[in-house]
Design a protein around this motif. Structure first.
Motif, short mmCIF file in Angstrom:
data_model
loop_
_atom_site.label_atom_id
_atom_site.label_comp_id
_atom_site.label_asym_id
_atom_site.label_seq_id
_atom_site.Cartn_x
_atom_site.Cartn_y
_atom_site.Cartn_z
N GLY A 1 -32.47 -3.47 -4.94
CA GLY A 1 -33.26 -4.52 -4.31
C GLY A 1 -34.41 -4.04 -3.47
N GLY A 2 -34.63 -2.72 -3.37
CA GLY A 2 -35.72 -2.20 -2.55
C GLY A 2 -36.98 -1.91 -3.33
N ASP A 41 -24.23 -5.16 0.18
CA ASP A 41 -24.70 -3.82 0.51
C ASP A 41 -25.97 -3.54 -0.28
OD1 ASP A 41 -24.89 -1.25 1.49
OD2 ASP A 41 -23.57 -0.40 -0.03
N SER A 42 -27.02 -4.20 0.13
CA SER A 42 -28.33 -4.07 -0.51
C SER A 42 -29.38 -4.21 0.57
CB SER A 42 -28.51 -5.17 -1.57
OG SER A 42 -28.55 -6.45 -0.95
N PRO A 43 -30.61 -3.84 0.31
CA PRO A 43 -31.64 -3.98 1.35
C PRO A 43 -31.78 -5.39 1.89
CG PRO A 43 -32.42 -2.50 -0.35
CD PRO A 43 -31.11 -3.06 -0.85
N HIS A 44 -31.65 -6.38 1.03
CA HIS A 44 -31.77 -7.75 1.51
C HIS A 44 -30.60 -8.15 2.41
CE1 HIS A 44 -35.29 -9.56 -0.35
NE2 HIS A 44 -35.03 -8.89 -1.46
N GLY A 45 -29.40 -7.72 2.03
CA GLY A 45 -28.23 -8.20 2.74
C GLY A 45 -28.02 -9.69 2.45
N VAL A 59 -43.79 -5.15 1.71
CA VAL A 59 -42.35 -5.08 1.92
C VAL A 59 -41.96 -5.53 3.33
CG1 VAL A 59 -41.83 -3.32 0.19
CG2 VAL A 59 -42.64 -2.62 2.44
N ALA A 60 -42.87 -5.44 4.27
CA ALA A 60 -42.57 -5.89 5.64
C ALA A 60 -42.32 -7.40 5.71
CB ALA A 60 -43.71 -5.51 6.58
N VAL A 65 -34.25 -2.06 8.10
CA VAL A 65 -34.12 -1.82 6.66
C VAL A 65 -35.35 -1.08 6.13
CG1 VAL A 65 -34.13 -2.98 4.40
CG2 VAL A 65 -32.53 -3.71 6.18
N LEU A 66 -36.53 -1.49 6.59
CA LEU A 66 -37.75 -0.84 6.14
C LEU A 66 -37.76 0.64 6.55
CD1 LEU A 66 -40.34 -1.17 4.62
CD2 LEU A 66 -41.41 -2.11 6.66
N ASP A 67 -37.29 0.92 7.75
CA ASP A 67 -37.20 2.33 8.19
C ASP A 67 -36.28 3.12 7.26
OD1 ASP A 67 -38.92 1.97 10.30
OD2 ASP A 67 -37.35 1.77 11.81
N ARG A 68 -35.16 2.52 6.88
CA ARG A 68 -34.23 3.22 6.00
C ARG A 68 -34.83 3.43 4.61
NH1 ARG A 68 -28.03 1.37 4.31
NH2 ARG A 68 -27.59 3.22 3.05
#
Length: 434
Positions: free
Chosen positions: A184-185, A346-350, A401-402, A409-412
């Protein structure tokens, strides 16, 4: 540039560069309103060919952007080699394990057709022509997401080419951070050549579209709100305010139910108490025919979209949506979320706490119309209770993406990008370091 001249010798697949016959067609995105400048286009013969391209690009200081057929293009490809993955089209179904392995060029419709004879389904969206891999990399809002969550939640493994040109298999155990980012990223971390995903039971499916003149909008909206307030997870219902060129405004309800027709008809009974519709296509159907519900275009065309998440669909929100004609927009779509979308992921979106998604779409036939469409989208959003966050898959070319992910999440994601692609070989449609 010498690196581009030697590109043909580095790969076995077709190569187009500036001046070649067919170059403009080969680089064309799905959304014809997007200009997509590239240095060259490569159609990979197979995964080995994709790996050879990456090794060449890495040595020559080139970047690689990947698109099976151009969905989600943003035009951020200047100077890049565009990789087409359509020939990676294998589909393998393990019915006993309820699992599929699909190549990066496989469309959602092909997966559905392959899984349907076993009473199984992937997690398809509204269009059968979008690639399964592209949808998964963007998270994926499916017709069956209220039951099974994001499309990305069903992915169990990725076959990738990394930034060194090595082919590897990525799983939650083998590389948890990269696996998380790919679910999802976006496509900024590796080339996905195939993925493995869980299939889900779909022995019965009932769905279709009911269409009325726009004058019945308030009654249809009221019925839609009643249905979605009590809908079980197996039922997904969307509402569409439509105004096609040359026709009168209309309002539609699209529905898909994983279950028996009799149960679906009971759940959708408020629609049957409305005035007689212009048409009603609801029926028992195979999962391979889900794309017929909204009948989205299957050929490229120009479009201008904006997606948002609604925090509520109360009386005030409903009145705002119905207050004025949707023109110059072609459609204003409300998708019911909730269910598994709101549960842990367990994905970027949550999880998605917002109960509805909003999608605003128009066709920018000329500059004046394009400006009017953008103004209409902006005015509607400013008047509605939106959360400010939006699904990655709904981002338009002017966004980043922001707009989809939280700062943490963006930092990760940026950390994963720097570690797995330190030389910035890959350029996704929405680069995480931009």
């Amino acid at each position: 540039m010498n690196a581009l001249r030697t590109l043909r010798a580095a790969v076995r697949g077709r190569v187009w560069s500036t001046g070649d016959p067919g170059f403009d067609a080969s680089r064309r995105p799905w959304n014809l309103a997007v200009e997509q400048p590239v240095a060259a286009v490569v159609e990979a013969a197979d995964a080995d060919d994709a790996a050879a391209l990456v090794r060449h690009a890495r040595a020559a200081g080139l970047t690689v952007a990947v698109q099976p057929n151009g969905h989600g293009a943003t035009g951020r490809t200047d100077g890049a080699v565009l990789l087409r993955t359509r020939p990676l089209d294998a589909v393998e179904i393990d019915a006993a394990a309820r699992r599929a392995r699909v190549g990066a060029g496989v469309s959602s419709g092909r997966l559905q057709a392959a899984a349907a004879p076993y009473g199984l389904t992937g997690l398809p969206g509204s269009s059968p022509v979008v690639s399964v891999t592209g949808v998964a990399l963007g998270g994926g809002l499916s017709w069956f997401g209220r039951t099974y969550g994001w499309v990305a939640d069903s992915v169990t493994a990725f076959d990738i080419v990394d930034s060194e040109g090595r082919q590897r298999r990525v799983t939650a155990d083998a590389d948890p951070d990269l696996f998380w980012a790919l679910r999802g990223g976006g496509g900024d971390f590796a080339i996905v050549t195939a993925l493995e995903l869980s299939l889900h039971p779909a022995p019965r499916l009932y769905g279709g579209r009911v269409l009325w003149p726009a004058e019945h909008g308030p009654d249809v909206m009221d019925a839609y709100r009643r249905i979605t307030a009590a809908a079980p997870d197996e039922l997904t219902v969307w509402l569409d305010l439509l105004h096609f060129p040359g026709s009168a405004p209309m309002v539609a309800v699209d529905a898909a139910y994983l279950g028996e027709a009799s149960e679906a008809r009971d759940l959708l009974a408020p629609l049957d108490r409305l005035p007689r519709p212009l048409s009603d296509s609801r029926r028992t159907m195979p999962v391979s025919e889900l794309g017929s519900i909204t009948a989205e275009p299957t050929d490229p065309g120009a479009g201008s979209s904006r997606g948002e998440l609604l925090t509520r669909l109360d009386d005030t929100t409903a009145k705002t949506l119905l207050a004025d004609p949707v023109a110059p927009l072609l459609s204003v779509q409300i998708r019911h979320l909730g269910g598994a979308f709101a549960r842990p992921s367990d994905s970027p979106h949550g999880p998605l706490a917002e109960p509805y998604a909003l999608y605003l779409f128009g066709v920018p036939a000329d500059p004046a119309t394009a400006e009017a469409i953008t103004a209409k989208q902006r005015a509607l959003v400013e008047a509605l209770p939106v959360s400010g966050r939006k699904p990655f898959t709904f981002l338009n070319p002017q966004e980043s993406v922001a707009d989809a992910f939280t700062p943490a999440v963006l930092d990760r994601l940026r950390d994963v990008k720097r570690r797995h692609d330190p030389h910035d070989v890959f350029r996704g449609n929405f680069p995480v370091l931009a």
